[in-house]
Design a protein around this motif. Sequence first.
Motif, mmCIF file in Angstrom:
data_model
loop_
_atom_site.group_PDB
_atom_site.id
_atom_site.type_symbol
_atom_site.label_atom_id
_atom_site.label_comp_id
_atom_site.label_asym_id
_atom_site.label_seq_id
_atom_site.Cartn_x
_atom_site.Cartn_y
_atom_site.Cartn_z
ATOM 1 N N ASP A 99 -32.326 -61.634 -58.766
ATOM 2 C CA ASP A 99 -32.672 -60.534 -58.004
ATOM 3 C C ASP A 99 -33.322 -60.996 -56.688
ATOM 4 O O ASP A 99 -34.390 -62.053 -56.948
ATOM 5 N N LEU A 100 -33.213 -60.350 -55.788
ATOM 6 C CA LEU A 100 -33.905 -60.815 -54.577
ATOM 7 C C LEU A 100 -35.388 -59.467 -54.284
ATOM 8 O O LEU A 100 -34.655 -58.008 -54.711
ATOM 9 N N PRO A 101 -35.998 -59.785 -53.614
ATOM 10 C CA PRO A 101 -36.834 -58.669 -53.741
ATOM 11 C C PRO A 101 -37.019 -57.908 -52.572
ATOM 12 O O PRO A 101 -36.335 -57.883 -51.473
ATOM 13 N N ARG A 102 -37.155 -56.112 -52.461
ATOM 14 C CA ARG A 102 -36.394 -55.657 -51.837
ATOM 15 C C ARG A 102 -37.867 -54.809 -50.180
ATOM 16 O O ARG A 102 -38.600 -55.506 -50.196
#
Length: 102
Positions: A99-102
């Motif tokens: 998951d990529l950080p927002r």
Amino acid sequence: ADVVLGNSSSGIIEAPAAGTPTVNIGDRQKGRLRAPSVADVPNEEGAIRDAIDAALSPEAQALAARRESPYGTPGAAARIVEVLSAVDLAGLRTKPFHDLPR
């Protein structure tokens, strides 16, 4: 068939594997690997007739019967299974996601 005559890739690839000599006319298949049972001739009647006679000779038929192909030997599937059986594929079963950080 006793001989394959023409300029198709089937005369270069499949005919040798089937044990059939090929008379390949012209240069359409130029650059392809060839089995010893493939004879290349120009698009000239005399050359074609001579090559057909040669391909029908007992010597050419015996050469073709050896089924030599520059494209490999039978049993590729078994060799692939053997190689894959010796490799640890456990790490390839699950594709990881991050998951990529927002």
